[in-house]
Design a protein around this motif. Sequence first.
Motif, PDB file in Angstrom:
ATOM      1  N   TRP A   3    -107.437  50.783  91.717  1.00 16.62           N
ATOM      2  CA  TRP A   3    -105.933  50.728  91.696  1.00 16.62           C
ATOM      3  C   TRP A   3    -105.526  52.129  90.824  1.00 16.62           C
ATOM      4  O   TRP A   3    -104.775  52.786  91.503  1.00 16.62           O
ATOM      5  N   ALA A   4    -106.206  52.330  89.574  1.00 10.68           N
ATOM      6  CA  ALA A   4    -105.933  53.724  89.006  1.00 10.68           C
ATOM      7  C   ALA A   4    -106.052  54.859  89.894  1.00 10.68           C
ATOM      8  O   ALA A   4    -105.253  55.688  89.997  1.00 10.68           O
ATOM      9  N   ARG A   5    -107.330  54.963  90.563  1.00  7.49           N
ATOM     10  CA  ARG A   5    -107.661  56.039  91.391  1.00  7.49           C
ATOM     11  C   ARG A   5    -106.795  56.123  92.507  1.00  7.49           C
ATOM     12  O   ARG A   5    -106.070  57.018  92.930  1.00  7.49           O
ATOM     13  N   TYR A   6    -106.560  55.133  93.258  1.00 12.56           N
ATOM     14  CA  TYR A   6    -105.651  55.026  94.283  1.00 12.56           C
ATOM     15  C   TYR A   6    -104.008  55.735  93.964  1.00 12.56           C
ATOM     16  O   TYR A   6    -103.472  56.408  94.528  1.00 12.56           O
ATOM     17  N   LYS A   7    -103.823  54.911  92.869  1.00 10.66           N
ATOM     18  CA  LYS A   7    -102.265  55.198  92.548  1.00 10.66           C
ATOM     19  C   LYS A   7    -102.242  56.641  92.249  1.00 10.66           C
ATOM     20  O   LYS A   7    -101.138  57.156  92.665  1.00 10.66           O
ATOM     21  N   ALA A   8    -103.157  57.212  91.505  1.00  6.21           N
ATOM     22  CA  ALA A   8    -103.140  58.757  91.159  1.00  6.21           C
ATOM     23  C   ALA A   8    -103.155  59.520  92.207  1.00  6.21           C
ATOM     24  O   ALA A   8    -102.398  60.649  92.615  1.00  6.21           O
ATOM     25  N   LEU A   9    -103.498  59.222  93.226  1.00  2.00           N
ATOM     26  CA  LEU A   9    -103.567  60.071  94.794  1.00  2.00           C
ATOM     27  C   LEU A   9    -102.374  59.693  95.410  1.00  2.00           C
ATOM     28  O   LEU A   9    -102.044  60.787  96.162  1.00  2.00           O
ATOM     29  N   VAL A  10    -101.800  58.685  95.372  1.00  3.88           N
ATOM     30  CA  VAL A  10    -100.546  58.484  96.456  1.00  3.88           C
ATOM     31  C   VAL A  10     -99.184  58.204  95.871  1.00  3.88           C
ATOM     32  O   VAL A  10     -98.497  58.359  96.570  1.00  3.88           O
ATOM     33  N   VAL A  11     -99.290  57.598  94.547  1.00  2.00           N
ATOM     34  CA  VAL A  11     -98.042  57.421  93.880  1.00  2.00           C
ATOM     35  C   VAL A  11     -97.684  58.815  92.911  1.00  2.00           C
ATOM     36  O   VAL A  11     -98.124  58.311  91.685  1.00  2.00           O
ATOM     37  N   ALA A  16     -89.644  49.888 100.417  1.00  2.00           N
ATOM     38  CA  ALA A  16     -89.400  51.393  99.987  1.00  2.00           C
ATOM     39  C   ALA A  16     -90.757  51.927  99.465  1.00  2.00           C
ATOM     40  O   ALA A  16     -91.083  52.930 100.046  1.00  2.00           O
ATOM     41  N   GLY A  17     -91.386  51.020  98.727  1.00  2.00           N
ATOM     42  CA  GLY A  17     -92.556  51.707  98.323  1.00  2.00           C
ATOM     43  C   GLY A  17     -93.726  51.853  99.545  1.00  2.00           C
ATOM     44  O   GLY A  17     -94.429  52.603  99.529  1.00  2.00           O
ATOM     45  N   ILE A  18     -93.688  50.730 100.196  1.00  2.00           N
ATOM     46  CA  ILE A  18     -94.662  50.972 101.585  1.00  2.00           C
ATOM     47  C   ILE A  18     -94.422  51.987 102.107  1.00  2.00           C
ATOM     48  O   ILE A  18     -95.132  52.699 102.876  1.00  2.00           O
ATOM     49  N   TRP A  19     -92.938  51.979 102.635  1.00  2.00           N
ATOM     50  CA  TRP A  19     -92.626  53.051 103.604  1.00  2.00           C
ATOM     51  C   TRP A  19     -92.781  54.412 103.052  1.00  2.00           C
ATOM     52  O   TRP A  19     -93.487  55.288 103.724  1.00  2.00           O
ATOM     53  N   GLY A  20     -92.968  54.625 101.827  1.00  2.00           N
ATOM     54  CA  GLY A  20     -93.097  55.879 101.097  1.00  2.00           C
ATOM     55  C   GLY A  20     -94.397  56.206 101.170  1.00  2.00           C
ATOM     56  O   GLY A  20     -95.153  57.350 101.466  1.00  2.00           O
ATOM     57  N   ILE A  21     -95.456  55.185 100.602  1.00  2.00           N
ATOM     58  CA  ILE A  21     -96.997  55.520 100.897  1.00  2.00           C
ATOM     59  C   ILE A  21     -97.293  55.802 102.274  1.00  2.00           C
ATOM     60  O   ILE A  21     -98.084  56.441 102.689  1.00  2.00           O
ATOM     61  N   GLU A  22     -96.792  54.869 103.171  1.00  2.00           N
ATOM     62  CA  GLU A  22     -97.398  54.733 104.763  1.00  2.00           C
ATOM     63  C   GLU A  22     -96.916  55.845 105.411  1.00  2.00           C
ATOM     64  O   GLU A  22     -97.664  56.309 106.265  1.00  2.00           O
ATOM     65  N   SER A  23     -95.868  56.368 105.178  1.00  2.00           N
ATOM     66  CA  SER A  23     -95.290  57.418 106.167  1.00  2.00           C
ATOM     67  C   SER A  23     -94.678  58.693 105.252  1.00  2.00           C
ATOM     68  O   SER A  23     -93.826  59.407 105.976  1.00  2.00           O
ATOM     69  N   GLY A  24     -94.591  58.519 104.176  1.00  2.00           N
ATOM     70  CA  GLY A  24     -93.864  59.528 103.463  1.00  2.00           C
ATOM     71  C   GLY A  24     -92.321  59.596 103.692  1.00  2.00           C
ATOM     72  O   GLY A  24     -91.815  60.605 103.976  1.00  2.00           O
ATOM     73  N   PHE A  25     -91.826  58.318 103.582  1.00  2.00           N
ATOM     74  CA  PHE A  25     -90.486  58.080 104.010  1.00  2.00           C
ATOM     75  C   PHE A  25     -90.166  58.513 105.339  1.00  2.00           C
ATOM     76  O   PHE A  25     -89.045  59.029 105.343  1.00  2.00           O
ATOM     77  N   GLY A  26     -90.843  58.246 106.303  1.00  2.00           N
ATOM     78  CA  GLY A  26     -90.641  58.692 107.740  1.00  2.00           C
ATOM     79  C   GLY A  26     -91.076  60.085 107.982  1.00  2.00           C
ATOM     80  O   GLY A  26     -91.029  60.416 109.264  1.00  2.00           O
ATOM     81  N   ALA A  27     -91.590  60.775 107.192  1.00  2.00           N
ATOM     82  CA  ALA A  27     -91.771  62.220 107.635  1.00  2.00           C
ATOM     83  C   ALA A  27     -93.133  62.247 108.345  1.00  2.00           C
ATOM     84  O   ALA A  27     -93.210  63.057 109.183  1.00  2.00           O
ATOM     85  N   ASP A  28     -94.064  61.349 108.136  1.00  2.00           N
ATOM     86  CA  ASP A  28     -95.247  61.492 109.067  1.00  2.00           C
ATOM     87  C   ASP A  28     -95.517  60.140 109.646  1.00  2.00           C
ATOM     88  O   ASP A  28     -95.782  59.036 109.353  1.00  2.00           O
ATOM     89  N   THR A  29     -95.121  60.315 111.062  1.00  2.00           N
ATOM     90  CA  THR A  29     -95.226  59.057 111.826  1.00  2.00           C
ATOM     91  C   THR A  29     -96.461  58.734 112.393  1.00  2.00           C
ATOM     92  O   THR A  29     -96.571  57.695 113.183  1.00  2.00           O
ATOM     93  N   GLY A  30     -97.571  59.587 112.140  1.00  2.00           N
ATOM     94  CA  GLY A  30     -98.844  59.247 112.534  1.00  2.00           C
ATOM     95  C   GLY A  30     -98.925  59.466 114.031  1.00  2.00           C
ATOM     96  O   GLY A  30     -98.431  60.231 114.796  1.00  2.00           O
ATOM     97  N   LYS A  31    -100.365  59.371 114.682  1.00  2.00           N
ATOM     98  CA  LYS A  31    -100.571  59.446 115.983  1.00  2.00           C
ATOM     99  C   LYS A  31    -100.946  58.368 116.827  1.00  2.00           C
ATOM    100  O   LYS A  31    -101.267  58.554 118.006  1.00  2.00           O
TER     101      LYS A  31
END
Length: 144
Positions: free
Chosen positions: A74-82, A116-131
């Motif tokens: 969790w510590a490593r993941y959090k440091a990378l994405v939050v 909001a947390g999931i939205w932020g991590i998964e898509s950068g609040f909608g900025a990255d909608t993926g492929k």
Amino acid sequence: MLLRRHALIAPILALPTAAHAAKEEFGAFLKGVKADAIKAGVRAAIVDQAFAGIAPNQEVIRKDRHQPEFTMTWARYKALVVSDTRIANGRPIIARERPVLGRVRDRFGVDIAPIAGIWGIESGFGADTGKFRVIEALATLAWD
């Protein structure tokens, strides 16, 4: 926009367990999903359009089975994405979308913070909608 999409996505999220679904052929599985969506009030034309050309997406399955959330601490993941930057960038977006998030909270009983947390991590609040096509990816995950 968020509430309009739930009408088609919600039935997919309420699908049978993965163990049960994996036993079915994908086509039969989709037939049931489509029937459930129509039964839930989604127009048949919308269902047909959303599911046109859907096939199991092996890249979605591969990525699902190798998510970083499950391969590092969790510590490593959090440091990378939050990051402080992600949080700071998200605050005005969450404030702007608070009315929609409030309606989602009221309808589904999920507090705004985890959404909001999931939205932020998964898509950068909608900025990255993926492929990936959303309906195809969700159907693939539910079937798998």
